[in-house]
Every structure is written in structure tokens, then in C-alpha cells.
Design a protein around this motif. Sequence first.
Motif, PDB file in Angstrom:
ATOM      1  N   PHE A 111     -24.505  15.760  16.981  1.00 27.40           N
ATOM      2  CA  PHE A 111     -24.837  14.367  16.196  1.00 27.40           C
ATOM      3  C   PHE A 111     -23.649  13.766  15.521  1.00 27.40           C
ATOM      4  CE2 PHE A 111     -28.782  15.268  18.117  1.00 27.40           C
ATOM      5  CZ  PHE A 111     -29.349  14.131  18.100  1.00 27.40           C
ATOM      6  N   GLU A 112     -22.582  14.701  15.102  1.00 29.43           N
ATOM      7  CA  GLU A 112     -21.235  14.137  14.620  1.00 29.43           C
ATOM      8  C   GLU A 112     -20.692  13.621  15.804  1.00 29.43           C
ATOM      9  OE1 GLU A 112     -21.753  13.702  11.534  1.00 29.43           O
ATOM     10  OE2 GLU A 112     -22.554  15.298  10.356  1.00 29.43           O
ATOM     11  N   VAL A 113     -20.614  14.227  16.650  1.00 30.94           N
ATOM     12  CA  VAL A 113     -20.034  13.774  18.039  1.00 30.94           C
ATOM     13  C   VAL A 113     -20.634  12.507  18.357  1.00 30.94           C
ATOM     14  CG1 VAL A 113     -19.053  14.290  20.178  1.00 30.94           C
ATOM     15  CG2 VAL A 113     -18.946  16.041  18.477  1.00 30.94           C
ATOM     16  N   LEU A 114     -21.831  12.371  18.531  1.00 33.07           N
ATOM     17  CA  LEU A 114     -22.445  11.402  18.770  1.00 33.07           C
ATOM     18  C   LEU A 114     -22.150   9.868  18.084  1.00 33.07           C
ATOM     19  CD1 LEU A 114     -26.221  12.340  19.734  1.00 33.07           C
ATOM     20  CD2 LEU A 114     -24.256  11.254  21.347  1.00 33.07           C
ATOM     21  N   PHE A 156     -15.202   9.567   7.252  1.00 34.63           N
ATOM     22  CA  PHE A 156     -15.977  10.106   8.326  1.00 34.63           C
ATOM     23  C   PHE A 156     -17.465   9.614   8.303  1.00 34.63           C
ATOM     24  CE2 PHE A 156     -18.358  12.630  11.243  1.00 34.63           C
ATOM     25  CZ  PHE A 156     -17.627  12.639  12.515  1.00 34.63           C
ATOM     26  N   LEU A 157     -17.994   8.737   9.232  1.00 34.78           N
ATOM     27  CA  LEU A 157     -19.274   8.068   9.326  1.00 34.78           C
ATOM     28  C   LEU A 157     -20.210   9.249  10.178  1.00 34.78           C
ATOM     29  CD1 LEU A 157     -18.403   4.502  10.190  1.00 34.78           C
ATOM     30  CD2 LEU A 157     -18.752   5.362   7.735  1.00 34.78           C
ATOM     31  N   ALA A 158     -20.874   9.922   9.172  1.00 37.11           N
ATOM     32  CA  ALA A 158     -21.524  10.984   9.722  1.00 37.11           C
ATOM     33  C   ALA A 158     -22.809  11.044  10.481  1.00 37.11           C
ATOM     34  CB  ALA A 158     -21.868  12.251   8.599  1.00 37.11           C
ATOM     35  N   GLY A 159     -22.920  10.798  11.950  1.00 38.92           N
ATOM     36  CA  GLY A 159     -23.745  10.422  12.593  1.00 38.92           C
ATOM     37  C   GLY A 159     -24.883  11.745  12.529  1.00 38.92           C
ATOM     38  N   GLY A 160     -24.586  12.893  11.929  1.00 39.49           N
ATOM     39  CA  GLY A 160     -25.387  13.988  12.033  1.00 39.49           C
ATOM     40  C   GLY A 160     -25.848  14.252  10.381  1.00 39.49           C
TER      41      GLY A 160
END
Length: 417
Positions: free
Chosen positions: A205-208, A279-283
Motif C-alpha cells: 500500500f505504500e507502493v500503491l 512521503f505520502l503514505a498510502g499504507g
Amino acid sequence: MAPTGRTESPPSPRRASGGLTREGLAAVSSVLRGPVEQGGLPGLVSLVARGAQVHVDALGVQDLQSGVPMRRDTLFRIASMGKPVTAVATLMLVEDGRLQLDGPVDRWLPELANRRVLRALDSPLEDTVPARRPITVRDLLTLRLGTGAVMAPPNTYPIQKAMQAERVAPGFEPIPHTPDEFMRRLGALPLIHHPGERWMYHTGFEVLGVLVARASGMGFDDFLSERLFKPLGMNDTAFSVPQEKLDRVSTAYQRAPGTGALTAWDSPRSGLLSHPPAFLAGGGQGGGLVSSADDFLTFCRMLLNQGRHGATRLLSPESLQQMLTDQIPPEQKAASPFFPGFWDTSGWGFGGSVTTRPDGISPTAGRYGWAGGFGTTFFIDPDQDLVALLLTQRIMSGPDDEAFAVAFSKAAYAALG
């Protein structure tokens, strides 16, 4: 202490369903008071909603030093509760035709192309074989890209040491890299498993978040704002907090080892939320999105409404159905360690867990939700038209955290009329 037990009951529910009983809601409030009154939690906001009926408890304080009371509109770091938000954003781009659910991510994430995979978990980093196939969008959504949290003590295996050294390992501290640097470092390491073959928590989810930004041509935060938060009226949800809202943010606490004493981990005005993160953390690592009980209720109701908010459709019912359906086959669950007993009654959809059979909380399968490492948790139950949110800001560090969330969840179900 803020008033508690506020219940709203508009006359016309969204759906034909029973309500929430007065006695049951009183029991919810009773379950929540103990840890706050005993000093284990500074404060909390909880919300239980069925149809149009909403019950809110606001207990304790936002900050132990100032004594500012918790309020219904207090802002919380929701951490991994943001994973379903990232899943919805990804599915929007699938429906736009920018991404293909079962298509490789190589075009947008070249750092993950031509992967090498460790021959075994304990192999040296150089002992690899070629990946059997590329990583897909579905792999990221289902946490089967081939890397993530290794469920073993720190530094047990070489890959754990390498991920920690590169600061791409899952944890509570924010990711210090820009998105491009994060992907460069992650892409320089081998995968732990072949894509699509094992479930490993978090990193997908960080990659997403990076994938959504690159595929949309927008900042991840801008995409979420334009496509999701503004249409839903989620005006308090973002990756940082403007100065005029900082007095509504709850201080994040951690427990001291041994004594359990609460110490501040991150304070609003001098801490991480007063400026945009690198870093905008999607996870959700490092806290991720900040949100409020009512904002997240709106998001949950959109999920219950099969992707619709009022007259606006954000996502198709078909995409929502996939999101809320267990995607992990039994043989992969057996080979994918997580905390004890998780797979016995749960699976993983897109961005959250899905109950696969009655589990002592809900009487049927299909409950969807997830928790955040700073003490937040939520679930929706489509069969019961039920939403439950529990928002605290004490970093999770023991079995009592899960026990508290389970007690709240059971009480929410017991309140059904």
C-alpha cells in the motif's frame, strides 16, 4: 470531559433496517469509559451508525498536559485505516482505464520490473532467482507483491536487515524518503516471494500511493482530494493539518516499557502534522492520513452504498464487491504468517480484512474493516448497514489493544435493534 452518548435519529433511515437500541448504546459507552477513567488511554472518540442513526462518544482529553477535552471533531492519525482509502483511489484509476487490475505495474513503476526473488527467506541477498511473472495492480491491492513485513524478530534474516538499513521496512516511524527515492531503494532489494504467491503485510500500500500519483499525473494527496475527499465532503482528511486546525489534533502517545506510563510520541504544533511529509503514505506508515469520526463515517457510508454518495457515483458496485471480497486462497493463507488466529475467520479483500465465517463478533461473514497502529479501528457490515469507528491515539503495543477493539466491536453489534 466532553459530553458523551450523543445520538442522532433522523426520521427516515437510508435503508430498511432496524435501529440501535438505547440500552445497547449505553453499554457501548460503558465499555469505553473504563480504560479512559483508569488512565490507560488519554481519550477517545467512538461512533456507531446504522442507517441514518448515529451515536457518538467523546471521552477524556486530546492532550494530557493541556487537558483539552476530546470532541466529536477531534483529528486523529488513522495510520493503516487509510489502506481502504488508497484501495478506492486505485480502483478509480482502474475504472478510468489508466490501470489494469491484472496488468503489470512496470510501466508506472519501472523500479519493480524484472524482479529477482530470494531463493529462500534466509538466503543472502545475492542468492536469487528470476521472478516467475511481473507484479500486477491486484498483487499490490492484495499484499501479494512479494515483499513486506517479515513476521520474525528484527534482524533474524538478511532481507530484514537490508530493508531496515534502507529504511523501507514497515514500522511506526515515517518514511523519510521522497516517493522516487523510496521506490529506488525498494527496487534495489530482491523480493522475498514470487509475485502473487504469498501475502505479506503493509508494503504494497505504500507502493500503491506512488502508483496512483504516477498513473494519474497528480500528487497522491491532490488525487485523493479532487477525486475522493471533496466529492465526499471529507474536509478534515489530509496528510497534514493547517495551522488553524492544529488545536483539534490529538497528541499521539506511547507506553513506556515496563511501567506503561504514557509519554507523548508526537504533538500537534511541534510535530509531524504541522507540515507536509516527504512521503505520502498510502499504507499509513508514520501516521498517514489525518481524519475525523464524521469524515470517515462518510467514507464508510459510500462503501455501504456500493460506491455512491448522494447523486454522485465514485466507484462501481462491481469494484466495491471485489474490494469487500476475500481474495486470498486457503493454501496462501496457510503459507502466510500473521498474528495468531487471523486466518481462521478472516481473509483480505482490497485494503482491509473480510470475515469469512462468524468470529464471535459478527454472526455472519462479510464484515470489512481494518485497524491503525496508533489505536484506531473501523468496520462496516453491509448485511446490517452498520458502521463502527473507534479512534484513539496510543501506539498499539500489546494484546490489550486488540481486546479493547474487540470489546467495542461486540458492544456495537449488541446494540442492534
